[in-house]
Scaffold this active site. Structure first.
Site, PDB file in Angstrom:
ATOM      1  N   GLU A 175       0.842  -1.201   0.000  1.00 58.68           N
ATOM      2  CA  GLU A 175       0.000   0.000   0.000  1.00 58.68           C
ATOM      3  C   GLU A 175       0.878   1.251   0.000  1.00 58.68           C
ATOM      4  O   GLU A 175       0.558   2.244  -0.656  1.00 58.68           O
ATOM      5  CB  GLU A 175      -0.913   0.021   1.228  1.00 58.68           C
ATOM      6  CG  GLU A 175      -1.968  -1.064   1.212  1.00 58.68           C
ATOM      7  CD  GLU A 175      -2.834  -1.009   2.442  1.00 58.68           C
ATOM      8  OE1 GLU A 175      -4.016  -0.636   2.290  1.00 58.68           O
ATOM      9  OE2 GLU A 175      -2.335  -1.323   3.540  1.00 58.68           O
ATOM     10  N   LYS A 235     -11.876   3.972   1.072  1.00 60.27           N
ATOM     11  CA  LYS A 235     -10.717   3.227   0.572  1.00 60.27           C
ATOM     12  C   LYS A 235     -11.267   2.032  -0.219  1.00 60.27           C
ATOM     13  O   LYS A 235     -11.327   0.910   0.270  1.00 60.27           O
ATOM     14  CB  LYS A 235      -9.848   2.776   1.748  1.00 60.27           C
ATOM     15  CG  LYS A 235      -8.516   2.194   1.368  1.00 60.27           C
ATOM     16  CD  LYS A 235      -7.692   1.939   2.640  1.00 60.27           C
ATOM     17  CE  LYS A 235      -6.345   1.371   2.285  1.00 60.27           C
ATOM     18  NZ  LYS A 235      -5.546   1.108   3.493  1.00 60.27           N
ATOM     19  N   TYR A 282     -15.063  26.730  -2.150  1.00 61.25           N
ATOM     20  CA  TYR A 282     -15.008  25.266  -2.206  1.00 61.25           C
ATOM     21  C   TYR A 282     -14.039  24.737  -3.248  1.00 61.25           C
ATOM     22  O   TYR A 282     -13.518  23.631  -3.099  1.00 61.25           O
ATOM     23  CB  TYR A 282     -16.392  24.643  -2.366  1.00 61.25           C
ATOM     24  CG  TYR A 282     -17.238  25.196  -3.478  1.00 61.25           C
ATOM     25  CD1 TYR A 282     -17.044  24.825  -4.795  1.00 61.25           C
ATOM     26  CD2 TYR A 282     -18.274  26.089  -3.185  1.00 61.25           C
ATOM     27  CE1 TYR A 282     -17.836  25.330  -5.801  1.00 61.25           C
ATOM     28  CE2 TYR A 282     -19.078  26.592  -4.190  1.00 61.25           C
ATOM     29  CZ  TYR A 282     -18.850  26.211  -5.497  1.00 61.25           C
ATOM     30  OH  TYR A 282     -19.639  26.715  -6.493  1.00 61.25           O
TER      31      TYR A 282
END
Length: 122
Positions: A24, A101, A56
């Site tokens: 990872e 994830k 934003y």
């Protein structure tokens, strides 16, 4: 007074190197981030004033950079990092951050893994 107004950013995409497994950290993976800012938008609306709200577009860029920097083991840590960044904008009273994830190293079929934190000023 609790803000009833929101600015919502959904599905911000960032390449990160977070995780506890060596691959990872070496290969990285896609992270998706959803952010809900709670703030009073009436001053910005009344004066049509960008300075009275949160830009934003700029915030989205900063969030992606925060997710892409400084690898950590846990997405919980990433979510805290993003929440602190958002709360650094004075009009924001509280924030909800969800870090997804979708390619987590899980051995069974799954659609998503996500962590959500809710933080407020003070």
């Amino acid at each position: 007074m609790t803000a009833r107004d929101e600015i919502v950013l959904t599905g911000l995409r960032a390449m990160g190197y977070h995780g506890v497994l060596p691959h990872e950290r070496a290969e990285g993976q896609l992270f998706l981030v959803d952010v809900v800012l709670h703030l009073d938008l009436s001053p910005a609306a009344a004066g049509d004033d960008l300075g009275a709200t949160v830009h934003y577009g700029e915030l989205a860029n900063r969030i992606v950079k925060a997710v892409e920097s400084d690898p950590v083991d846990l997405i919980e840590t990433v979510a805290e990092r993003v929440a602190a960044l958002v709360l650094g904008h004075p009009p924001v009273e509280s924030v909800e951050v969800t870090v997804h994830k979708p390619n987590a190293p899980i051995e069974v079929p799954f659609a998503d893994v996500a962590v959500t934190v809710r933080r407020s000023r003070g």
